[in-house]
Design an enzyme around this catalytic site. Structure first.
Site, PDB file in Angstrom:
ATOM      1  N   ARG A 144      47.737  -5.578 -26.241  1.00 40.23           N
ATOM      2  CA  ARG A 144      49.076  -6.550 -26.880  1.00 40.23           C
ATOM      3  C   ARG A 144      49.920  -6.760 -25.380  1.00 40.23           C
ATOM      4  O   ARG A 144      51.101  -7.114 -25.781  1.00 40.23           O
ATOM      5  CB  ARG A 144      49.570  -5.564 -27.699  1.00 40.23           C
ATOM      6  CG  ARG A 144      49.543  -5.695 -29.332  1.00 40.23           C
ATOM      7  CD  ARG A 144      50.264  -4.689 -29.978  1.00 40.23           C
ATOM      8  NE  ARG A 144      50.801  -4.990 -31.271  1.00 40.23           N
ATOM      9  CZ  ARG A 144      50.063  -4.868 -32.286  1.00 40.23           C
ATOM     10  NH1 ARG A 144      49.159  -4.081 -32.374  1.00 40.23           N
ATOM     11  NH2 ARG A 144      50.636  -4.981 -33.461  1.00 40.23           N
ATOM     12  N   ARG A 171      53.665  -7.020 -48.257  1.00 39.68           N
ATOM     13  CA  ARG A 171      52.470  -6.489 -48.181  1.00 39.68           C
ATOM     14  C   ARG A 171      52.501  -5.006 -48.766  1.00 39.68           C
ATOM     15  O   ARG A 171      53.498  -4.217 -48.490  1.00 39.68           O
ATOM     16  CB  ARG A 171      52.294  -6.564 -46.741  1.00 39.68           C
ATOM     17  CG  ARG A 171      51.051  -5.745 -46.122  1.00 39.68           C
ATOM     18  CD  ARG A 171      50.341  -6.115 -44.843  1.00 39.68           C
ATOM     19  NE  ARG A 171      51.087  -5.374 -43.727  1.00 39.68           N
ATOM     20  CZ  ARG A 171      50.787  -5.473 -42.747  1.00 39.68           C
ATOM     21  NH1 ARG A 171      49.861  -6.342 -42.192  1.00 39.68           N
ATOM     22  NH2 ARG A 171      51.515  -4.899 -41.781  1.00 39.68           N
TER      23      ARG A 171
HETATM   24  P1  AMP Z   1      49.730  -2.879 -36.085  1.00 39.69           P
HETATM   25  O1  AMP Z   1      49.103  -2.064 -37.360  1.00 39.69           O
HETATM   26  O2  AMP Z   1      48.635  -3.509 -35.277  1.00 39.69           O
HETATM   27  O3  AMP Z   1      50.775  -4.112 -36.735  1.00 39.69           O
HETATM   28  O4  AMP Z   1      50.438  -2.089 -35.193  1.00 39.69           O
HETATM   29  C1  AMP Z   1      51.642  -1.127 -35.761  1.00 39.69           C
HETATM   30  C2  AMP Z   1      52.519  -0.742 -34.683  1.00 39.69           C
HETATM   31  O5  AMP Z   1      51.709   0.203 -33.663  1.00 39.69           O
HETATM   32  C3  AMP Z   1      53.073  -1.826 -33.502  1.00 39.69           C
HETATM   33  O6  AMP Z   1      54.299  -2.456 -33.961  1.00 39.69           O
HETATM   34  C4  AMP Z   1      53.170  -0.816 -32.251  1.00 39.69           C
HETATM   35  O7  AMP Z   1      54.347  -0.127 -32.481  1.00 39.69           O
HETATM   36  C5  AMP Z   1      51.824  -0.021 -32.508  1.00 39.69           C
HETATM   37  N1  AMP Z   1      50.692  -0.463 -31.828  1.00 39.69           N
HETATM   38  C6  AMP Z   1      49.641  -0.830 -31.945  1.00 39.69           C
HETATM   39  N2  AMP Z   1      48.800  -1.389 -31.361  1.00 39.69           N
HETATM   40  C7  AMP Z   1      49.381  -1.222 -30.304  1.00 39.69           C
HETATM   41  C8  AMP Z   1      49.125  -1.633 -28.879  1.00 39.69           C
HETATM   42  N3  AMP Z   1      47.987  -2.202 -28.478  1.00 39.69           N
HETATM   43  N4  AMP Z   1      50.068  -1.726 -27.810  1.00 39.69           N
HETATM   44  C9  AMP Z   1      51.297  -1.186 -28.272  1.00 39.69           C
HETATM   45  N5  AMP Z   1      51.738  -0.493 -29.526  1.00 39.69           N
HETATM   46  C10 AMP Z   1      50.567  -0.700 -30.332  1.00 39.69           C
END
Ligand code: AMP
Length: 213
Positions: free
Chosen positions: A88, A127
């Site tokens: 990310r 969602r």
């Molecule tokens: P997601 O389920 O992919 O939408 O991730 C939910 C939250 O987890 C994000 O808003 C970030 O706070 C954290 N997160 C997930 N993947 C990452 C990553 N690769 N780098 C940093 N934070 C992450």
């Protein structure tokens, strides 16, 4: 195949990753799922991550890179894997390349799921997620057969803590500032394919399969 799925929150990466697993048997490595599992297990890492996630900020690079570094050593990753929500940041993408280089491997393809912000807000605010099997629904466009119950495993659905209007807005801002440049990182390596992820899910799956050929 080592595949990176890139795109803003709500663009359908997780849903499409699950479809790919069913067909190709590559494991889905979702840092968001790993962090949520750490939170529900009450680990120190989970506690630290939650403070960032609840505000819509990214968890520090060192934390997620550490999670992925451990995960890709597992035997089910030896024939390939799908990265969902990682990298990310450019720094995460560089760390990933370094980790893989040590194993004489590399990212094969990166797929960018494009969806305009107003549609993402609609998707994320409606969602509903199954906390047990990860199935996803939408209150209007993809409701479960029985209100608030997972069609797949019968568990009560939840709304993720970060799927609220203030955090959604912050996550989209963070995406545009920190994550969108990662697409360019893979573009420069000629590994990027861009998909119109506003299409209905079966059409996105077909376009995704086509881009893997
Ligand atoms: P997601 O389920 O992919 O939408 O991730 C939910 C939250 O987890 C994000 O808003 C970030 O706070 C954290 N997160 C997930 N993947 C990452 C990553 N690769 N780098 C940093 N934070 C992450």
């Amino acid at each position: 195949m080592i595949l990176v799925l890139l795109g803003p929150p709500g663009s359908g990466k997780g849903t499409q990753a699950k479809r790919l697993i069913n067909k190709h048997k590559w494991p889905q490595l979702s840092t968001g799922d790993m962090l949520r599992a750490a939170i529900s297990n009450g680990t120190k890492l989970g506690l630290e991550a939650k403070s960032y996630m609840d505000k819509g900020n990214l968890v520090p690079d060192s934390v997620v890179v550490g999670l992925i570094a451990e995960r890709i050593k597992e035997s089910d990753c030896k024939d390939g894997f799908i990265l969902d929500g990682f990298p990310r940041t450019i720094s995460q993408a560089e760390s990933m390349d370094n980790m893989l280089q040590v194993q004489s491997r590399r990212v094969d393809k990166a797929i960018l799921f494009e969806v305009p912000d107003n549609e993402l807000v609609r998707r994320l605010s409606g969602r509903r997620t199954c906390p047990k099997c990860g199935s996803m629904f939408h209150v209007e466009s993809a409701p479960p057969q029985k209100a608030n119950i997972c069609d797949n495993c019968g568990t009560e659905l939840i709304q993720r803590d970060d799927d609220n209007p203030t955090t959604i807005e912050k996550r989209l801002e963070v995406y545009h500032r920190q994550t969108a440049p990662v697409a360019n990182y893979y573009g420069k390596q000629s590994k990027l394919k861009v998909l119109d992820a506003t299409l209905e899910p079966n059409k996105v799956t077909a376009a995704l399969e086509e881009s893997l050929k």
